[in-house]
Design a protein around this motif. Structure first.
Motif, PDB file in Angstrom:
ATOM      1  N   TYR A 120       0.840  -1.201   0.000  1.00 36.61           N
ATOM      2  CA  TYR A 120       0.000   0.000   0.000  1.00 36.61           C
ATOM      3  C   TYR A 120       0.872   1.248   0.000  1.00 36.61           C
ATOM      4  CZ  TYR A 120      -3.714  -3.212   1.476  1.00 36.61           C
ATOM      5  OH  TYR A 120      -4.611  -4.252   1.544  1.00 36.61           O
ATOM      6  N   ASP A 121       0.322   2.352  -0.553  1.00 43.06           N
ATOM      7  CA  ASP A 121       1.058   3.612  -0.470  1.00 43.06           C
ATOM      8  C   ASP A 121       0.757   4.283   0.872  1.00 43.06           C
ATOM      9  OD1 ASP A 121      -1.331   5.111  -0.611  1.00 43.06           O
ATOM     10  OD2 ASP A 121      -1.234   5.252  -2.790  1.00 43.06           O
ATOM     11  N   ASP A 122       1.351   5.451   1.099  1.00 44.55           N
ATOM     12  CA  ASP A 122       1.275   6.103   2.413  1.00 44.55           C
ATOM     13  C   ASP A 122      -0.139   6.516   2.821  1.00 44.55           C
ATOM     14  OD1 ASP A 122       3.957   5.795   2.632  1.00 44.55           O
ATOM     15  OD2 ASP A 122       4.471   7.826   1.994  1.00 44.55           O
ATOM     16  N   THR A 123      -1.027   6.726   1.848  1.00 43.45           N
ATOM     17  CA  THR A 123      -2.375   7.187   2.195  1.00 43.45           C
ATOM     18  C   THR A 123      -3.173   6.128   2.943  1.00 43.45           C
ATOM     19  OG1 THR A 123      -3.265   6.482   0.048  1.00 43.45           O
ATOM     20  CG2 THR A 123      -2.447   8.745   0.211  1.00 43.45           C
ATOM     21  N   VAL A 124      -2.660   4.906   2.969  1.00 42.43           N
ATOM     22  CA  VAL A 124      -3.366   3.841   3.682  1.00 42.43           C
ATOM     23  C   VAL A 124      -3.528   4.191   5.159  1.00 42.43           C
ATOM     24  CG1 VAL A 124      -1.299   2.503   4.298  1.00 42.43           C
ATOM     25  CG2 VAL A 124      -3.480   1.336   4.029  1.00 42.43           C
ATOM     26  N   LEU A 130     -13.497  -5.990   5.780  1.00 44.18           N
ATOM     27  CA  LEU A 130     -13.845  -4.675   6.329  1.00 44.18           C
ATOM     28  C   LEU A 130     -14.844  -3.953   5.430  1.00 44.18           C
ATOM     29  CD1 LEU A 130     -10.531  -3.095   7.690  1.00 44.18           C
ATOM     30  CD2 LEU A 130     -12.603  -3.576   8.988  1.00 44.18           C
ATOM     31  N   ARG A 131     -14.641  -4.069   4.112  1.00 42.64           N
ATOM     32  CA  ARG A 131     -15.548  -3.386   3.180  1.00 42.64           C
ATOM     33  C   ARG A 131     -16.977  -3.906   3.336  1.00 42.64           C
ATOM     34  NH1 ARG A 131     -16.826  -4.397  -2.193  1.00 42.64           N
ATOM     35  NH2 ARG A 131     -14.990  -5.683  -2.575  1.00 42.64           N
ATOM     36  N   ILE A 137      -8.344   3.003   2.053  1.00 40.55           N
ATOM     37  CA  ILE A 137      -7.420   1.866   2.171  1.00 40.55           C
ATOM     38  C   ILE A 137      -7.345   1.101   0.852  1.00 40.55           C
ATOM     39  CG2 ILE A 137      -7.029  -0.359   3.298  1.00 40.55           C
ATOM     40  CD1 ILE A 137      -8.301   0.824   5.826  1.00 40.55           C
ATOM     41  N   GLU A 138      -8.510   0.849   0.253  1.00 37.11           N
ATOM     42  CA  GLU A 138      -8.541   0.101  -1.010  1.00 37.11           C
ATOM     43  C   GLU A 138      -7.855   0.878  -2.131  1.00 37.11           C
ATOM     44  OE1 GLU A 138     -12.482  -2.705  -0.751  1.00 37.11           O
ATOM     45  OE2 GLU A 138     -12.784  -0.609  -1.293  1.00 37.11           O
ATOM     46  N   ASP A 139      -8.054   2.197  -2.161  1.00 36.11           N
ATOM     47  CA  ASP A 139      -7.425   3.014  -3.207  1.00 36.11           C
ATOM     48  C   ASP A 139      -5.909   3.091  -3.044  1.00 36.11           C
ATOM     49  OD1 ASP A 139      -9.880   3.484  -4.308  1.00 36.11           O
ATOM     50  OD2 ASP A 139     -10.150   5.478  -3.415  1.00 36.11           O
ATOM     51  N   ALA A 140      -5.437   2.823  -1.813  1.00 33.09           N
ATOM     52  CA  ALA A 140      -3.990   2.878  -1.554  1.00 33.09           C
ATOM     53  C   ALA A 140      -3.295   1.568  -1.920  1.00 33.09           C
ATOM     54  CB  ALA A 140      -3.741   3.193  -0.076  1.00 33.09           C
TER      55      ALA A 140
END
Length: 217
Positions: A113-117, A164-165, A183-186
């Motif tokens: 995942y990237d940092d936005t997670v 979770l979704r 989270i999913e977009d990250a």
């Protein structure tokens, strides 16, 4: 010549027995050291005997893998053109028209995942913690929060995010839903390894994998 009988005093006998005991101890130490040296020599010789063959086998497997990927690169591109599909597959299986041989090329992915997670995780945690009003609800919330636990590499499990979704959709809470969406977009899956599998059909019409690793051989 007759054996000479030596008469010793108790003190002399004690010293003589101590001498013999020390001699036996030294001999045992020397014998043990010699045996260990023999063992280490055998280990070295065994490694030297096997290593060239193993290195050669590894190089042949590597060359064979490269050959497969280079050979099928054009096939994969043509498959996309002929059947009008975009290449988003993790693996490709090609079967001979005689139905007796097939080769699969693919790659393994690891969750990343990237940092936005972290933003999404915090939003989800804030919502869940707001539900913990008593001991029973705290226990339930704690169980759900475990879905956000990270693995040894510090990443979330994609399968847990999917759980979770489903929970977020069932809750209907905007904060929960948005947090999971972040989270999913990250999600940035990373390719860890590529692989090649080769199989053939035996007389019983069963697919048999050709061993391509030292464990399977």
């Amino acid at each position: 010549m007759e054996n000479e009988i030596v008469t010793m005093t108790p003190e002399e006998r004690k010293e003589f027995e101590a001498f013999l005991a020390e001699k036996r101890r030294k001999e045992a130490v020397e014998r043990e050291a010699a045996e260990r040296e023999t063992y280490k020599t055998l280990v070295d010789e065994s490694i030297e005997a096997c290593f060239p063959s193993l290195k050669s086998t590894s190089e042949q497997l590597s060359d064979g893998k490269k050959l497969c990927y280079n050979t099928f690169a054009q096939v994969v591109d043509m498959k996309a053109d002929v059947y009008g599909i975009k290449d988003g597959q993790k693996s490709h299986t090609f079967t001979h028209r005689n139905g007796k041989m097939r080769i699969t090329l693919g790659n393994y992915e690891t969750d990343n995942y990237d940092d936005t997670v972290n933003v999404g995780i915090e939003k989800v945690k804030e919502y869940l913690k707001s539900l913990a009003k008593d001991d029973e609800s705290k226990l339930l919330v704690g169980g759900v929060l475990k879905l956000l636990s990270r693995d040894q590499k510090g990443n979330l499990k994609a399968s847990r995010v999917l759980q979770l979704r489903k929970m977020a959709e069932q809750s209907g809470n905007d904060q929960f839903i948005d947090g999971v969406r972040i989270i999913e977009d990250a999600y940035r899956p990373a390719i860890s390894k590529t692989y090649v599998k080769a199989e053939y059909k035996n007389e019983q019409n069963e697919w048999i994998a050709i061993p391509l690793g030292m464990t399977e051989a």
